[in-house]
Structures are given as structure tokens and as C-alpha cells.
Scaffold this motif. Structure first.
Motif, short mmCIF file in Angstrom:
data_model
loop_
_atom_site.label_atom_id
_atom_site.label_comp_id
_atom_site.label_asym_id
_atom_site.label_seq_id
_atom_site.Cartn_x
_atom_site.Cartn_y
_atom_site.Cartn_z
N MET A 1 0.82 -1.19 0.00
CA MET A 1 0.00 0.00 0.00
C MET A 1 0.87 1.25 0.00
O MET A 1 0.59 2.22 -0.69
CB MET A 1 -0.92 0.01 1.22
CG MET A 1 -2.10 -0.96 1.14
SD MET A 1 -1.62 -2.71 1.03
CE MET A 1 -3.16 -3.50 1.31
N ALA A 2 1.94 1.20 0.81
CA ALA A 2 2.81 2.37 0.88
C ALA A 2 3.51 2.61 -0.44
O ALA A 2 3.77 3.75 -0.83
CB ALA A 2 3.82 2.19 2.00
N ALA A 3 3.84 1.52 -1.17
CA ALA A 3 4.57 1.66 -2.42
C ALA A 3 3.68 2.20 -3.54
O ALA A 3 4.14 2.97 -4.38
CB ALA A 3 5.16 0.31 -2.84
N THR A 4 2.41 1.81 -3.54
CA THR A 4 1.52 2.22 -4.63
C THR A 4 0.68 3.44 -4.30
O THR A 4 0.17 4.10 -5.18
CB THR A 4 0.58 1.07 -5.00
OG1 THR A 4 -0.25 0.75 -3.86
CG2 THR A 4 1.37 -0.17 -5.39
N GLY A 5 0.54 3.74 -3.02
CA GLY A 5 -0.33 4.85 -2.64
C GLY A 5 -1.80 4.52 -2.72
O GLY A 5 -2.66 5.40 -2.58
N THR A 6 -2.13 3.26 -2.95
CA THR A 6 -3.52 2.84 -3.09
C THR A 6 -4.15 2.60 -1.72
O THR A 6 -3.56 1.94 -0.87
CB THR A 6 -3.60 1.55 -3.92
OG1 THR A 6 -3.01 1.78 -5.20
CG2 THR A 6 -5.05 1.13 -4.12
N THR A 7 -5.34 3.13 -1.54
CA THR A 7 -6.05 2.91 -0.27
C THR A 7 -7.46 2.35 -0.49
O THR A 7 -8.19 2.13 0.47
CB THR A 7 -6.16 4.23 0.52
OG1 THR A 7 -6.83 5.21 -0.28
CG2 THR A 7 -4.78 4.74 0.90
N LEU A 8 -7.85 2.14 -1.73
CA LEU A 8 -9.17 1.59 -2.04
C LEU A 8 -8.97 0.30 -2.83
O LEU A 8 -8.32 0.29 -3.87
CB LEU A 8 -10.00 2.58 -2.86
CG LEU A 8 -11.40 2.10 -3.27
CD1 LEU A 8 -12.25 1.77 -2.05
CD2 LEU A 8 -12.09 3.13 -4.14
N PHE A 9 -9.56 -0.79 -2.32
CA PHE A 9 -9.34 -2.10 -2.92
C PHE A 9 -10.67 -2.76 -3.23
O PHE A 9 -11.67 -2.54 -2.53
CB PHE A 9 -8.53 -2.99 -1.97
CG PHE A 9 -7.20 -2.41 -1.59
CD1 PHE A 9 -6.07 -2.71 -2.32
CD2 PHE A 9 -7.09 -1.54 -0.52
CE1 PHE A 9 -4.84 -2.17 -1.98
CE2 PHE A 9 -5.87 -0.98 -0.16
CZ PHE A 9 -4.74 -1.30 -0.90
N VAL A 10 -10.65 -3.60 -4.28
CA VAL A 10 -11.83 -4.37 -4.67
C VAL A 10 -11.43 -5.84 -4.73
O VAL A 10 -10.45 -6.19 -5.39
CB VAL A 10 -12.38 -3.92 -6.04
CG1 VAL A 10 -13.60 -4.75 -6.42
CG2 VAL A 10 -12.73 -2.44 -6.02
N ILE A 11 -12.15 -6.68 -4.02
CA ILE A 11 -11.91 -8.12 -4.07
C ILE A 11 -12.97 -8.74 -4.94
O ILE A 11 -14.17 -8.51 -4.73
CB ILE A 11 -11.93 -8.73 -2.66
CG1 ILE A 11 -10.77 -8.18 -1.83
CG2 ILE A 11 -11.84 -10.25 -2.73
CD1 ILE A 11 -10.67 -8.78 -0.45
N ASP A 12 -12.55 -9.54 -5.92
CA ASP A 12 -13.48 -10.02 -6.94
C ASP A 12 -14.14 -11.34 -6.57
O ASP A 12 -14.30 -12.21 -7.40
CB ASP A 12 -12.75 -10.16 -8.27
CG ASP A 12 -11.60 -11.13 -8.21
OD1 ASP A 12 -11.19 -11.48 -7.10
OD2 ASP A 12 -11.12 -11.55 -9.27
N ARG A 13 -14.50 -11.52 -5.33
CA ARG A 13 -15.27 -12.69 -4.92
C ARG A 13 -15.97 -12.36 -3.61
O ARG A 13 -15.68 -11.35 -2.99
CB ARG A 13 -14.37 -13.93 -4.75
CG ARG A 13 -13.28 -13.75 -3.72
CD ARG A 13 -12.34 -14.94 -3.72
NE ARG A 13 -11.25 -14.79 -2.79
CZ ARG A 13 -11.27 -15.21 -1.53
NH1 ARG A 13 -12.36 -15.78 -1.06
NH2 ARG A 13 -10.24 -15.05 -0.73
N ALA A 14 -16.91 -13.22 -3.23
CA ALA A 14 -17.67 -12.95 -2.01
C ALA A 14 -16.80 -13.26 -0.78
O ALA A 14 -16.41 -14.39 -0.56
CB ALA A 14 -18.93 -13.81 -1.99
N VAL A 15 -16.51 -12.24 -0.03
CA VAL A 15 -15.75 -12.39 1.21
C VAL A 15 -16.64 -11.94 2.36
O VAL A 15 -17.12 -10.82 2.38
CB VAL A 15 -14.46 -11.54 1.18
CG1 VAL A 15 -13.75 -11.62 2.52
CG2 VAL A 15 -13.53 -12.03 0.08
#
Length: 330
Positions: free
Chosen positions: A1-15
Motif C-alpha cells: 500500500m505504501a509503495a503504490t499509494g492505493t487505499t481503495l481495494f476491490v476483491i473479486d469474490r464474495a468475502v
């Protein structure tokens, strides 16, 4: 996360794990996912409010659980078509802050392009679907080893229990003998009943130990098992992923020097898959790319790509690399 700066994630299956949602929320990250069909009963499971409609007219609802769960940080968006099944999306509080709830279904669907299609493109030019694991490696039978370790642990536990019960039986036998010598009545009967229970426990433990010993004998001597050799497959997969990352970094720098948006596939077909020539002098390395047969629009794109390559100041063993176009008919 720190390397990409991404803080919003999508998981493509039912969790369904609330623990995962809590972990993401605690870190201040947004997680968008779908709720498994077994976890809800449609709109009636939620305190749902109508918030909008999709392009096809499907109604979109939003809200928390109808029966509140204080330890569950998730918010839900419910898409309820008339004919098909209800779809329930969930997100952490950070998703609510970044996205309008009516946008959740669209963002979730875009994962196909971001994730699945990108892997398909990697497979196309990286040969990730090639099977290199046809050889066999003969080694110890891991299934037999696990079964034997489990039996050994069970036998050890039974033996410890039998030793403890044997000590208890000896102690109780001493008490019974003492009561008999002193002529006890009621206490003798109590001690005899307790002794009978302890002796029955020892017999049961002995029976269990005999059964486990039979199972251990049935396993036989240590065996071998032939497994597929995936070492080369793994190496080739990592090689492809490494090249993919290097190619993405290369394209990131190249696109910074272009005015036209060009895909990785287009660069591969226009530049790397075409014939050409190489010439090295004392001061530079020159690559000639064959443009024979290219249409006018493709030649313009290739010209811009070549100009971008020259602007990147690429070097080979310290010598600058120059890329030129040349019409080289067969």
C-alpha cells in the motif's frame, strides 16, 4: 500500500469475514466486495433506503443490517432486479467517503478490466498458459507422513493418559485395601465403585491404544510418492511476471514522452514483433525498424514511439541507443 499509494481495494469474490473488514477499516483502507448469497435474505435483511437506479432501471438501495451488529463496520448497497437474484455489495467506511453508493456496482464491475483482463493480456504475450510441469519428482509420501505423525501424537497422548490412570488405580487400590483392613462399610463401597470406574477407564484407554497401534501397522513402512515437478513452471511464471513488471515500467516512461495513447499490445506488435537491423559504431548503437507494409496511421504511431524511445536516452554498455525507421521491402 505504501509503495503504490492505493487505499481503495476491490476483491473479486464474495468475502464474508467481518475480521477482514475490521482490519481494513483499522488501517484506514477502503475495501469493496460482495456479500455471499448465504449471508442475507434480500432486502429484508437490511435497513434499506432507495438511493437511485442503474442505467437499465434496476433499483439500488443502501443501508446497514436491519438487526444492528456493533462489531460489523460494513455498509451495504443492494441491487434488486425484478427477475434475477439480489446482489449485495459491502464496503468499509472509507469506501463510503470516497464513492457514492450508487457507484459501487460500477466500480465493482470494473475489476474485470483492471484485474482479470490484465492477466489475460499477460498470458497472451508471456506464455503463462504453457505447461512446463510434466516431469515427476519422487519423494516421501507426505500423506502417509502426516497420518503417521497424527497417529504417533495420538498414541503419545493415550500413553500419558494410561500412565496417569494407572497411578490413580494404584492409589485407589491402596485406599480400598485400607478400608478392608479397618472394616469400613459405606466408605469401602464408595472406594470400590471409584476403583471400578478407574479400571474401566484404563481398559478403554488400552483398547484405544490397541486400535491406534493397528492403524500404525496398517500404514506400513515409509512409502514414496511421485509428484509433478512444478519448479520450471514456477521459474517461468516468475520470469514472466518479472518481464511484465519491467515492461509496465518501460511503458510508463515511454508514454510520458508520447502525445498519443498507445497500449502495450500495440507497442509489441508495431515495434518488438517487426523485423529490423542493428548496427554498432564506436559512439552509438543504432536499431533500424522495418516499416514495410504498415499503413499510414500505424506508421505515424510507430514514428512517435521511436521518437519517444530516442528521448528516453537508452544506453547499451554505455553507448546511446538510437532507433530509426527504414522501409526494407523483402
Amino acid at each position: 500500500m505504501a509503495a503504490t499509494g492505493t487505499t481503495l481495494f476491490v476483491i473479486d469474490r464474495a468475502v464474508n469475514a467481518v475480521a477482514m473488514a475490521c482490519a481494513f477499516a483499522k488501517q484506514g483502507w477502503g475495501l469493496l466486495c460482495m456479500l455471499d448469497d448465504n449471508e442475507h435474505h434480500g432486502l429484508e435483511s437490511f435497513e434499506a433506503t432507495l438511493v437511485g437506479t442503474l442505467e437499465d432501471g434496476t433499483l439500488v438501495y443502501s443501508g446497514p443490517w436491519k438487526v444492528r451488529r456493533p462489531d460489523d463496520p460494513r455498509h451495504f448497497v443492494i441491487v434488486a432486479p425484478d427477475a434475477s437474484k439480489t446482489l449485495v455489495y459491502w464496503g468499509t467506511p472509507q469506501v463510503e467517503e470516497v464513492l457514492e453508493v450508487t457507484e459501487w456496482p460500477r466500480v465493482y464491475r470494473e475489476r474485470n478490466e483492471i484485474q482479470e483482463n490484465s492477466f489475460k493480456r499477460m498470458i497472451d504475450h508471456g506464455a503463462l498458459n504453457t505447461n512446463y510441469g510434466r516431469k515427476k519428482i519422487v519423494g516421501p509420501d507426505r500423506h502417509q507422513q502426516r497420518a503417521r505423525e497424527k497417529l504417533d501424537q495420538a498414541l503419545k497422548s493415550v500413553q500419558q493418559r494410561m500412565d496417569k490412570q494407572a497411578d490413580a488405580v494404584k492409589a485407589k487400590q491402596t485406599q480400598v485395601a485400607e478400608s478392608e483392613s479397618k472394616g469400613h462399610g459405606k466408605r469401602l463401597a464408595q472406594r470400590q465403585r471409584a476403583l471400578a470406574v478407574l479400571e474401566k477407564g484404563v481398559q478403554d484407554a488400552q483398547h484405544t491404544q490397541d486400535q491406534l497401534a493397528e492403524h500404525a501397522v496398517a500404514l506400513g513402512p515409509p512409502g514414496e510418492r511421485a509428484d509433478r515437478d512444478f519448479r520450471k513452471q514456477t521459474l517461468m511464471t516468475f520470469r514472466t511476471l518479472f518481464l511484465e513488471n519491467a515492461l509496465r515500467a518501460f511503458m510508463f516512461v515511454l508514454l510520458g514522452a508520447l502525445h498519443t495513447k498507445v497500449s502495450v499490445e500495440r507497442v509489441l506488435s508495431l515495434l518488438f514483433e517487426r523485423s529490423g537491423a542493428r548496427m554498432e559504431t564506436v559512439s552509438q548503437v543504432v536499431y533500424w525498424v522495418n516499416t514495410a507494409g504498415l499503413s499510414g496511421p500505424y506508421q505515424r504511431v510507430l514514428t512517435e514511439v521511436v521518437d519517444g524511445l530516442c528521448a528516453m536516452d537508452l544506453r547499451e554498455q554505455g553507448k546511446p541507443i538510437c532507433v530509426r525507421l527504414r522501409d526494407m521491402p523483402p
